[in-house]
Write a protein that holds these residues in place. Structure first.
Motif, PDB file in Angstrom:
ATOM      1  N   LEU A   1       0.855  -1.186   0.000  1.00  0.00           N
ATOM      2  CA  LEU A   1       0.000   0.000   0.000  1.00  0.00           C
ATOM      3  C   LEU A   1       0.890   1.235   0.000  1.00  0.00           C
ATOM      4  N   LYS A   2       0.657   2.134  -0.941  1.00  0.00           N
ATOM      5  CA  LYS A   2       1.520   3.297  -1.102  1.00  0.00           C
ATOM      6  C   LYS A   2       0.806   4.555  -0.652  1.00  0.00           C
ATOM      7  N   GLU A   3       1.616   5.456  -0.094  1.00  0.00           N
ATOM      8  CA  GLU A   3       1.140   6.769   0.281  1.00  0.00           C
ATOM      9  C   GLU A   3       2.017   7.811  -0.384  1.00  0.00           C
ATOM     10  N   SER A   4       1.388   8.850  -0.882  1.00  0.00           N
ATOM     11  CA  SER A   4       2.157   9.943  -1.458  1.00  0.00           C
ATOM     12  C   SER A   4       2.742  10.767  -0.319  1.00  0.00           C
ATOM     13  N   LEU A   5       4.053  10.943  -0.326  1.00  0.00           N
ATOM     14  CA  LEU A   5       4.703  11.638   0.778  1.00  0.00           C
ATOM     15  C   LEU A   5       4.572  13.148   0.650  1.00  0.00           C
ATOM     16  N   PHE A   6       4.935  13.685  -0.497  1.00  0.00           N
ATOM     17  CA  PHE A   6       4.903  15.135  -0.686  1.00  0.00           C
ATOM     18  C   PHE A   6       3.699  15.528  -1.534  1.00  0.00           C
ATOM     19  N   SER A   7       3.129  16.678  -1.206  1.00  0.00           N
ATOM     20  CA  SER A   7       1.936  17.156  -1.907  1.00  0.00           C
ATOM     21  C   SER A   7       2.267  17.972  -3.143  1.00  0.00           C
ATOM     22  N   GLY A   8       3.495  18.485  -3.238  1.00  0.00           N
ATOM     23  CA  GLY A   8       3.869  19.337  -4.356  1.00  0.00           C
ATOM     24  C   GLY A   8       3.489  20.793  -4.174  1.00  0.00           C
ATOM     25  N   LEU A   9       2.899  21.145  -3.017  1.00  0.00           N
ATOM     26  CA  LEU A   9       2.493  22.521  -2.750  1.00  0.00           C
ATOM     27  C   LEU A   9       3.518  23.202  -1.851  1.00  0.00           C
ATOM     28  N   PRO A  10       3.834  24.470  -2.081  1.00  0.00           N
ATOM     29  CA  PRO A  10       4.780  25.189  -1.210  1.00  0.00           C
ATOM     30  C   PRO A  10       4.112  25.593   0.094  1.00  0.00           C
ATOM     31  N   LEU A  11       4.920  25.938   1.075  1.00  0.00           N
ATOM     32  CA  LEU A  11       4.392  26.384   2.360  1.00  0.00           C
ATOM     33  C   LEU A  11       3.558  27.649   2.227  1.00  0.00           C
ATOM     34  N   SER A  12       3.911  28.471   1.254  1.00  0.00           N
ATOM     35  CA  SER A  12       3.197  29.723   1.079  1.00  0.00           C
ATOM     36  C   SER A  12       1.743  29.517   0.624  1.00  0.00           C
ATOM     37  N   SER A  13       1.381  28.283   0.205  1.00  0.00           N
ATOM     38  CA  SER A  13       0.002  28.032  -0.210  1.00  0.00           C
ATOM     39  C   SER A  13      -0.959  28.044   0.971  1.00  0.00           C
ATOM     40  N   LEU A  14      -0.442  27.863   2.186  1.00  0.00           N
ATOM     41  CA  LEU A  14      -1.276  27.948   3.376  1.00  0.00           C
ATOM     42  C   LEU A  14      -1.265  29.372   3.930  1.00  0.00           C
ATOM     43  N   ASP A  15      -2.269  29.678   4.670  1.00  0.00           N
ATOM     44  CA  ASP A  15      -2.399  31.023   5.241  1.00  0.00           C
ATOM     45  C   ASP A  15      -1.579  31.110   6.531  1.00  0.00           C
ATOM     46  N   LEU A  16      -0.250  31.070   6.388  1.00  0.00           N
ATOM     47  CA  LEU A  16       0.658  31.117   7.525  1.00  0.00           C
ATOM     48  C   LEU A  16       1.400  32.448   7.548  1.00  0.00           C
ATOM     49  N   HIS A  17       1.878  32.836   8.708  1.00  0.00           N
ATOM     50  CA  HIS A  17       2.622  34.088   8.861  1.00  0.00           C
ATOM     51  C   HIS A  17       3.913  34.027   8.030  1.00  0.00           C
ATOM     52  N   PRO A  18       4.263  35.097   7.325  1.00  0.00           N
ATOM     53  CA  PRO A  18       5.489  35.079   6.487  1.00  0.00           C
ATOM     54  C   PRO A  18       6.744  34.765   7.284  1.00  0.00           C
TER      55      PRO A  18
END
Length: 563
Positions: A120-137
């Protein structure tokens, strides 16, 4: 002591032949032999003289004395003869038999039928950068600078938005996929947004419960790095082995994010006035299945009850968010989820959350538990070795030597079943493979080892130069455990021999190989043990030693989807 034995003794001729102190013709005086033994009883109470052989020895003027095993050999004056087939001792001990060759041992090993396995395989990385989330710069930049993290893993991409929405969740993902950051980032993001700024007087806002001391310290160090841009938020930790006086002093000053083991947290809850849970907004149970396996169920229930009593809003609404995290699901996790979670989500790398309702959540979790297949990273190579117990030590030493010759700087983690096994194998490998003297507390032993210079045996070649051996188990002091864990993480080349205290959550990214010297007691322990290597997309090897009667464990792993 008798100087001579007369030929017309009352003992029979047959006894004379079996007795080693007499020659067959009774010529002891002429040969100059002196026989030392136990004085025999009077003739009416004749003892069997063959029983005296253990305490008798014969010395001749022609040949030096020789040690003889009286159970297998008959010793006559000046000569050594093989035991006769008609003698009392007919069976020769195993050590006198011819040793088996490796080819003969290999021929006796059982054959294993291979089964086709579809892991059973799981994808490890999503391919999205951290900046895609609404996080403090500042938080995003600090992650890049401190931890060199630029991309979100799949579990982080799925879990962080739900956690930011203040929803309870049960999170399951493979080892090394970034579950700690999945809850740490939302906590830091929300706390730094509080205005006016949070102070020490604000009390404990987030309570993180972990099963082992090493995992507590590792989580604390991660929060310290994440909070570097936000110095007004104070993290702290409580765990066994630390001084209660210093912990109480830190509690009086004020801590905003508390990480601890269940036992020590409950201890301060009952005996420390300054340890208050009135303002807790997050309860995070890391490695939830392990918390109950170690017998912490009573302590965890006490913490949950204390939080429920102190964290209810005036209108009866929910004021606390609870998160459970684990790499494996067990019925105990489902029980803990029912105890602590309220309308939770089930977040999994292989199956997205289906509903917000508790009934559907329970159904999904039960299905996941009943049909669960174990998941390990794709970059891990799993190997099993079938060998008899007497070859295990030699095989382990050979494997360590092979890994260090194959790659100059390599880290190996060896799991053993008990603390005594860890101590024994650590000491013997230090002395044999590195030629260093193990420190002894006994002064007499230290005096005998004065011949060694600079901790190494003089005149003997070091088999593995530059390799350091460490040991870790629960009976060591907290200072020793912290020092060993820190040194093993920082060294370039080393071998850590440990019990299962190092099997959960510990992040040493450079571990190249995990060796299970003794098999685990549970399938979930197998996954957590080998999960110390091949973390965050790196490659790794996992080797397990099995006795010939343990080969069915391989079939069990195959049925669970492990190849």
């Amino acid at each position: 002591v008798r100087d001579n034995v007369s030929s017309d003794s009352d003992s029979s001729e047959e006894t004379d032949k079996q007795s080693p102190e007499k020659s067959p013709e009774g010529k002891n005086e002429e040969d100059g032999n002196i026989t030392i033994g136990i004085y025999s009883e009077p003739p009416e109470k004749k003892p069997k003289e063959s029983k005296l052989l253990a305490n008798e020895a014969v010395f001749t003027s022609k040949k030096p004395p020789r040690k003889v095993d009286h159970r297998t050999e008959a010793y006559k004056s000046g000569t050594l003869e093989a035991p006769d087939s008609s003698s009392e001792v007919e069976d020769t001990p195993q050590r006198y038999k011819k040793r088996k060759r490796l080819s003969e041992i290999r021929a006796e090993m059982p054959t294993i039928d291979w089964k086709e396995v579809n892991p059973l395989k799981e994808s490890l990385f999503s391919g999205l950068p951290l900046s895609s989330l609404d996080l403090h710069p500042h938080l995003v930049k600090n992650l890049n600078d401190q931890l060199q993290i630029k991309e979100l893993t799949s579990i982080q991409q799925r879990a962080i938005p739900s956690i930011l929405e203040q929803k309870d969740a049960l999170i399951r993902s493979q080892t090394g996929s970034g579950k700690t950051l999945a809850y740490a980032l939302p906590v830091v993001q929300i706390l730094q947004n509080i205005r006016p700024k949070l102070t020490r007087e604000g009390g404990i806002q987030a309570l993180v419960v972990a099963p082992t001391r090493e995992l507590v310290i590792q989580t604390y160090e991660l929060f310290v790095k994440l909070l570097k841009p936000f110095t007004w938020i104070i993290p702290g930790y409580l765990c066994g082995g630390e001084k209660r006086k210093s912990e109480k002093a830190r509690l009086r000053k004020g801590i905003n994010i508390m990480i601890g083991t269940p036992g020590r947290l409950c201890d301060h809850l009952n005996h420390t006035e300054s340890f208050q849970l009135n303002s807790v907004k997050w309860l995070i149970l890391d490695e939830a299945d392990r918390l109950l396996e170690l017998g912490y169920e009573r302590d965890v229930k006490m913490l949950v009850d204390a939080l429920n009593a102190n964290n209810s809003t005036e209108d009866g609404g929910k004021s606390r968010q609870t998160l459970l995290l684990s790499a494996t699901l067990t019925p105990a996790v489902e029980k803990l989820a029912g105890l602590a979670l309220n309308d939770p989500l089930f977040i999994d790398n292989t199956e997205s959350a289906k509903s917000d309702y508790k009934e559907d959540f329970s159904k999904v979790v039960q299905e996941a538990i009943s049909g669960e297949k174990l998941v390990v990273p794709d970059t891990m190579k799993q190997i099993f070795v079938v060998l008899p117990p007497k070859l295990r030590l030699a095989a382990l030493s050979g494997l360590i030597a092979f890994e260090h010759r194959r790659k100059r700087d390599v880290k190996i983690l060896v799991f053993l079943a008990t603390q005594d096994l860890v101590d024994f194998h650590h000491d013997i490998m230090v002395e044999i493979l590195t030629r260093k003297v193990v420190e002894e507390e006994d002064e007499d032993v230290e005096n005998e080892e004065n011949d060694y210079e600079d901790g190494e045996k003089s005149g003997e070649e070091c088999l593995l130069p530059g390799v350091r051996f460490f040991k870790l188990h629960g009976s060591m002091t907290q200072t020793e455990r912290k020092s060993v864990f820190k040194e093993f993480r920082n060294c370039k080349s080393g071998v850590l021999l440990s019990t299962d205290v190092a099997a959960r959550g510990l992040d040493v990214p450079e571990v190249d190989c995990v060796v299970q010297f003794t098999p685990p007691q549970k399938l979930s322990d197998y996954v957590h043990r080998i999960g110390r290597t091949a973390r965050a997309g790196r490659s790794g090897r996992a080797v397990i030693f099995l006795n010939p009667f343990e080969v069915k464990f391989v079939h069990t792993l195959n049925e669970k989807g492990l190849k």
